[in-house]
Structure formats: C-alpha cells, structure tokens
Enzyme design. Sequence first.
Site, PDB file in Angstrom:
ATOM      1  CB  SER A   1      -7.141  -0.465   1.271  1.00 21.33           C
ATOM      2  OG  SER A   1      -7.576  -1.134   0.106  1.00 21.33           O
ATOM      3  CB  SER A   2     -12.540  -1.440   0.596  1.00 20.02           C
ATOM      4  OG  SER A   2     -12.990  -0.443   1.476  1.00 20.02           O
TER       5      SER A   2
ATOM      6  NE  ARG B   1      -4.141   1.818   0.870  1.00 22.52           N
ATOM      7  CZ  ARG B   1      -5.087   2.257   0.050  1.00 22.52           C
ATOM      8  NH1 ARG B   1      -4.993   2.025  -1.251  1.00 22.52           N
ATOM      9  NH2 ARG B   1      -6.124   2.910   0.511  1.00 22.52           N
TER      10      ARG B   1
ATOM     11  N   GLY C   1     -13.689  -2.066  -7.088  1.00 20.59           N
ATOM     12  CA  GLY C   1     -15.008  -1.544  -6.768  1.00 20.59           C
ATOM     13  C   GLY C   1     -15.098  -0.696  -5.524  1.00 20.59           C
TER      14      GLY C   1
ATOM     15  CB  THR D   1      -9.257  -1.169  -7.719  1.00 16.88           C
ATOM     16  OG1 THR D   1      -9.135  -0.028  -6.875  1.00 16.88           O
ATOM     17  CG2 THR D   1      -8.651  -2.365  -7.025  1.00 16.88           C
TER      18      THR D   1
ATOM     19  CG  ASP E   1      -8.513   5.245  -0.543  1.00 14.25           C
ATOM     20  OD1 ASP E   1      -9.537   5.741  -1.020  1.00 14.25           O
ATOM     21  OD2 ASP E   1      -7.977   4.219  -0.997  1.00 14.25           O
TER      22      ASP E   1
ATOM     23  CD  GLU F   1      -9.104   6.767  -4.591  1.00 11.29           C
ATOM     24  OE1 GLU F   1     -10.033   6.590  -3.785  1.00 11.29           O
ATOM     25  OE2 GLU F   1      -9.193   7.494  -5.566  1.00 11.29           O
TER      26      GLU F   1
END
EC number: 2.3.2.2
Length: 601
Positions: free
Chosen positions: A484-485, A127, A506, A420, A460, A440
């Site tokens: 993050s997701s 990341r 997404g 992404t 983010d 992003e």
Amino acid sequence: MLARLRRSAAAGIAAALLASVLTGPALAQTTAGPSMTDGRAAPEAATGRAASRGPVATRQMMVVAAHPLAVDAGRAVLEDGGSAADAAITVQLMLGLLEPQSSGLGGGAFVLYHAAAAGRLTTLDARETAPTAAGPDLFLTPDGSPMGFRDAVPGGRSVGVPGVPALIFALHERWGRLPLERLFQPAIALAEAGVPVSPRLAGLLADPRASASLRKDPRAMAHFMPGGQPPAPGTLLPNPDYADTLRALLKDGVAAFYAGPIGADLVAAAAARADNPGRIAEADLAAYRVVERPPVCVPYHAHDVCGMGPPSSGGLAIGQIMGLLDRHPLDPKQSPLALTNIHLLAEASKLAFADRDRWVADPDHVPVPVAGLVNPVYLDTRARTIEPGKALPVPAPAGLPPGAQTLALAADPGRHENGTSHLSIVDAAGDVVSMTTSVEGAFGSGVFVRGFLLNNQLTDFSFRPEIDGRPVINRVEPGKRPRSSMAPTIVYGPDDLPAIVAGSPGGSRIIGYVAQALTAMIDFDMDPQAAAELPHVLNRNGPTEIEAGTGAEALITGFGLLGDQTATAEMTSGLNLIRIRPDGTLQGGSDPRREGIAAGR
C-alpha cells in the site's frame, strides 16, 4: 534509537445532526471561511479548487475527515466523553454510507494511535489479505499475459478479506470508552433516514468511468442508481441493509462478520460474478487478524516523523524523504514552492520511490529491511547523490541497506489505490488517531452486499508474478497483504508530544501529498489549512508531476532547465490535517479538493 521507538511495543444522535441528515441539499452550502464560534469549517460545494479559508482553531478536541456529517458525528462522540478511538469508529461507519466510493466495512485500513496516558504509539495493520486460493496466476489470462487493470477490478476476483470490521472491534477493545451502541447509532440512524448524496458522490456516480465497477453489479445499481439514473445531489438513499448489518455486529460481535452470516453472504456475492468470480472462502474470513506492527520513525529538524511500516510503503517512503531533506535542508526564507525547495523535495522522492519499489511488500512474506532503509549511514549515502540545481536521472535502488538480505526478487512499482479516505482526531485527554482507510478503486470491486461495497485491494498486487525469470516482490501469494501507499502520520515535536496529525487519499501520490504538507508546516510554519491548499508537486521516480490548473505550473520551465522531465495531472488529494501548537491550541485543515471539514471544541 528515538524515544518514540523505545515506547512503542446507546445513545442517540445530536438533534443538529439529525436535522442535517434530513436536509441533504444543505451539503451544498459554503461560507467564506471557518466558523470560529463553533469550531467548524464549512464544506465546499464543488469538487474542484476552492478559495482559501483559514484553519479551524479549538482548545480541547478536533475531528478532521472527508464529510461534514461524519465529522459532526465524531465530534458529538468526543463531546460525550468518547476517546479518539471511539470517534474514529463512528466516523468510519458514517463514511461507509456518505463516501462509499472510498472506504467502508468491505475495505481495509491502517491506524496510528497515540495513547497519551501511556505515552505510547501503536500502529495497527488492518490491510486486506489474499485468499488461500489466490496465487501468482490470479491476474493472468489463459495465455499467461497480465489482465488489463479495468478487466480485473469488477467482481469477486479482486476482493481481499476485509479488515475494517476487525479493526473497529480492536480499536474499541484497546482504547474505547463509550459503549459500541453509542458509536454505531449515528450510522444506523443515517442509514434508516436516508443518506444524502453529496456533490462529489453524485459526480462520481454520473461518470461512467469512475463508477464502471459499480455499474456491473445489479444490487449496487438498484441502491445507488434507483430507476437506472444517477441521483442528483441531495437525494436521500435509504440503506436499511447497512443498518441491519451494524445491528448484527452489535448483537454477535466481530464473529458475525468473520464467522457468521455476513461473511457467508460476502463470500457468496463475490463468487456469484460469473465474469470475474472471487476466490475468497469462509475459512479466509475466519483466519483474518489485525496485526500490530512497529512504527517507522525518522528524525527531522528536532521532530520525529512517525508512520506505518510495511505492508504500507507510506511510512518508509515519507521517512526517507524527510531524512534526506534533513541532510539537504529546505530554505524557509523562500516560498515552499520556490524551485530550489521543490526540486530538493522531488529529488528525495525519486530516491524513496526507487527503494520502495525494490524492497517493500508484506513483511510476513518478504524480509523488508525497514531499519536499514532509514539508517542514518544509509541515508547519508543516498543524500550524497542529490545535487542542488541538477536533476537526477531515474535512480535505481542503492546497494544493500544495513541488515538487508540479498533478494532474487524483481521490483515492480504499482500505482493504484485511489478509493481512499483519511481521518485525523485528537480527543480531550490527548489521545490521537491518524487513520487511512480504503476500498482501493472508486467503489471498490463494485460488489454490493449487506449494504456495503467490497474492496478491490488485490489489484494492488503486481499482475506479473515474474520479471526476467525472477519472482516479483509484490506478487500475489495466499494470505499475503498487498503493498500500500497509505501514509497515516503522527509527528512528535521537540517536547516528544504529538505536534502534527496527517494523511490523505490519492494512491501512490499519497506519499508526495503528505511529505509536502509536513514540510509546509515544519519548515515554513504554515497552518494546516494553508498546507492542505498548496498546489502539489511530487515525484514517483519518473517525471516530476505538477498539479494542473495551479500556480505550480510556473515551475515547468525551471524544472526543464534542471534537466528534469515534467508532467501535469489532476490531483484530487484529500489531506486532513491537525496541528497541535505548543500552547495546546488545535488547528485543523481539510483539503478543498474534496468535501471534508475540521470541527472541534
């Protein structure tokens, strides 16, 4: 604990690939289903919903990713004896050219790697990090109010220190088999021959809103819109600067990026935007490291569902959802979209997102109670709040999970991260990669340097450093990694071997996309293609969101009777899935909402 947690601690391009590179318009061709002779499914011509197609089935190896040329290049690496890590490197470098709106050298990623020989699962955090000069004021206006999101994205202010270049070398050092020259060569050849513009890329370039950040950078415009006009599908865009960047990395290694001329140019390009100058410095690049983190694994119906831990919220949220559903089983005799089933999925998601927003941030800056959030006793307590046939109000986080410290920190949801991509790979030796990679927003910050786009991952972070006088858990801090997701996932079967490889782009909807696909394959024995094609229904601790224009809209009335609010939305997921059957057969499926395919042998 789970067995998984105990174990954790050049050549040229194939002629067929070169031919396809030089005939870009062929990308628009489709077929009704997968080719069972060469183990390759046809790409979709459009970006919308497509007719159902069956899964790709192979016996030895498989690559599922977001673009056919990237998949072909990755498969060729596997056929040459490369590892899953080798193929992932090649696919990522190709996607940086073919899908620049989503990922590339200027972005970051998370990786789950199952090494078959060692029987070990490793998770790598690549990341982006905030520059040393970035503090809580990064996204505040002079009057102290938060900037508008679209004002913050374009330019250098939103750029974090990229992690993908370091990840590429880390993957190769740990698990690579082929020389880096072989792995880089497909992208070098493609950049020099000209990158064919896919229908999806053409559509995003033509959309002023989607390409807003890119349109503010003269160098980006000169490359992506020669003559000032968006290119038509099939147009070839040469990118010699990208080829030169890859050659510099081959010559001087990772230092060329983090302590050499590439990094120096990156810093200068980010700082040059007078309207939104960056704070990234060469010292920030020199300090960057890929971090190995403990995986998050949760039992579910005789399987172990394993994902990425913080700073990603994906593994924890999916782990909680699956753990809660283990206590409120779905009914496999009904459809996966039956109201009783999808309601339970939505309720579990509400609870997971409440905890996500409250507890998850960079664990190097905030104590995150990872073990406590998936502790069986804690999940038992949370599960008791779910009532079949009745919707929860928007839930708050529960009391302290086991082992948690009392934090005087404020929760903040954060819902960004849309540019992404995801790739799933299994090699002939049984090694497995699940990798989610991102810049992003679509086209990231829009800053274009050395043939690639820089991320806008710092958006983010929460723009508000404080809420009601309390620091926000995901606020900007020097060196911190934004929450993050992204949710790369590997599911282990009852035999303790990989059974499912999953992930999707997404934004924060990634969590819902992946959880729904996992239940489809585990509870309803769906093949991965059918699971990827399911209409989406998810919840992020608000209204239950239903994919517009799909049969799932029939659930709206039923959710209303349960007392739940609903909202419809376009959901361009990009699930790339592999299922490994007990007999060793590999089944691959790629989301028809994007341009990906599955291929193998």
